[in-house]
Design a protein around this motif. Sequence first.
Motif, mmCIF file in Angstrom:
data_model
loop_
_atom_site.group_PDB
_atom_site.id
_atom_site.type_symbol
_atom_site.label_atom_id
_atom_site.label_comp_id
_atom_site.label_asym_id
_atom_site.label_seq_id
_atom_site.Cartn_x
_atom_site.Cartn_y
_atom_site.Cartn_z
ATOM 1 N N THR A 87 0.357 5.370 -16.986
ATOM 2 C CA THR A 87 0.182 5.821 -15.605
ATOM 3 C C THR A 87 -0.776 7.004 -15.549
ATOM 4 N N ASN A 88 -1.103 7.406 -14.327
ATOM 5 C CA ASN A 88 -1.964 8.573 -14.131
ATOM 6 C C ASN A 88 -1.167 9.845 -13.867
ATOM 7 N N LEU A 89 0.112 9.842 -14.196
ATOM 8 C CA LEU A 89 0.900 11.072 -14.127
ATOM 9 C C LEU A 89 0.420 12.060 -15.189
ATOM 10 N N PHE A 113 -1.654 4.332 -9.378
ATOM 11 C CA PHE A 113 -0.584 4.961 -10.176
ATOM 12 C C PHE A 113 -0.562 4.410 -11.602
ATOM 13 N N HIS A 114 -0.578 3.082 -11.737
ATOM 14 C CA HIS A 114 -0.567 2.467 -13.065
ATOM 15 C C HIS A 114 -2.007 2.243 -13.548
ATOM 16 N N ARG A 115 -2.187 2.175 -14.861
ATOM 17 C CA ARG A 115 -3.518 2.063 -15.448
ATOM 18 C C ARG A 115 -3.694 0.718 -16.162
ATOM 19 N N LEU A 116 -4.938 0.265 -16.233
ATOM 20 C CA LEU A 116 -5.260 -0.837 -17.130
ATOM 21 C C LEU A 116 -5.356 -0.281 -18.553
ATOM 22 N N ASP A 170 0.825 -1.221 0.000
ATOM 23 C CA ASP A 170 0.000 0.000 0.000
ATOM 24 C C ASP A 170 0.857 1.268 0.000
ATOM 25 N N ALA A 171 1.879 1.292 -0.817
ATOM 26 C CA ALA A 171 2.760 2.453 -0.897
ATOM 27 C C ALA A 171 2.041 3.650 -1.527
ATOM 28 N N THR A 172 2.682 4.798 -1.408
ATOM 29 C CA THR A 172 2.178 6.040 -1.992
ATOM 30 C C THR A 172 3.284 6.681 -2.832
ATOM 31 N N ASP A 198 2.334 19.900 -5.668
ATOM 32 C CA ASP A 198 2.643 18.555 -5.210
ATOM 33 C C ASP A 198 1.346 17.770 -5.012
ATOM 34 N N ARG A 199 1.432 16.444 -5.189
ATOM 35 C CA ARG A 199 0.299 15.587 -4.850
ATOM 36 C C ARG A 199 0.788 14.186 -4.561
ATOM 37 N N LYS A 200 -0.082 13.392 -3.933
ATOM 38 C CA LYS A 200 0.223 12.013 -3.604
ATOM 39 C C LYS A 200 -0.738 11.102 -4.377
ATOM 40 N N ILE A 201 -0.194 9.991 -4.872
ATOM 41 C CA ILE A 201 -1.003 9.028 -5.624
ATOM 42 C C ILE A 201 -0.860 7.665 -4.956
#
Length: 327
Positions: free
Chosen positions: A203-205, A191-194, A172-174, A183-186
């Motif tokens: 990714t959702n970057l 983070f990664h996408r299907l 469960d990392a961030t 700045d934001r946390k994901i």
Amino acid sequence: MIPFLYVKPSKAQAAIDTVAKDQTAMFIAGGTNLIDLMKRSVMNPEKLVDINKLPLRKIEKEDGATHIGALALNSTVAEDKLILERHPLLAQALNAGASAQLRNMATVGGNLMQRVRCPYFYDTAMPCNKREPGTGCSALEGYNRMHAIFGHSDKCIAVNPSDMNVALVALDATVLVSGPKGDRKISFADFHRLPGDTPHIDTNLQKGELITAVHITENPYTKNVHYLKVRDRNSYAFALVSAAVGLELNGNTIKSARLAMGGVAHKPWHLTEAEQFLAGKPATEATFKQAAELAMRGAKAFEHNKFKLELGPNTLVQALKNAAGAV
């Protein structure tokens, strides 16, 4: 490889501004994946922004979590005393990846961003929706032995190749990022996408966002952990299937569990239903087999990777047995 501009800013904001303003610019650190892709003309950035001057290498405790800087090398993280004490599952996964030489160059941020290893993605003579949207997926009817059994679409069936990512989603990392809007946390799970209809987006970057660190909160998974990677050879090979397991035990009873699989989906595959099933159950092979059966629900194989439907649960059961010390 096409000609490209190269800059090496010493401030994070300068790096972010450069990539945000230039559609073709990309960050580079270790370059262990990006340079290969450029040599093969799979990716053709016209400007590389080298971030190695940025102060993003620290591994330390911070606000109840372990802070791992995005530029920390994979080999450094795997050997760090804090990581070995608090997050041995991550150390095991890192040491299962690539080769010693590559781990000495690859960074944590780069590992998060590595692209798929589908042979049709690398072969520019073949259609590939990930490399060139709208051209088709050659793997669907091609040689798909290494490909996904979960979460795929009719546009792409490639898998995320990282070992590190499997451990981090289980823990469960961030992911911490900085970008043009601040700045934001994901959550690592987000983070990664299907692939869906947009497999070219991994990714959702957002454009210009820079990974600065990964945080792992304190957790009880410091002893009964195991990362099991099944592959064609014992080094420098990607996973056919892998499993990351963390167990919190009270005697022979499972208080809680963290589970994820690799080599099976376009993103590290978090097994939340199986985690919930294991809570309160005895740590026995029968329990583990039931959890593995739950974990495989919804799996769909293709012509050449049907073996993963059996290898997947067997790998998870063995990893659970190893983590529980039942072998």
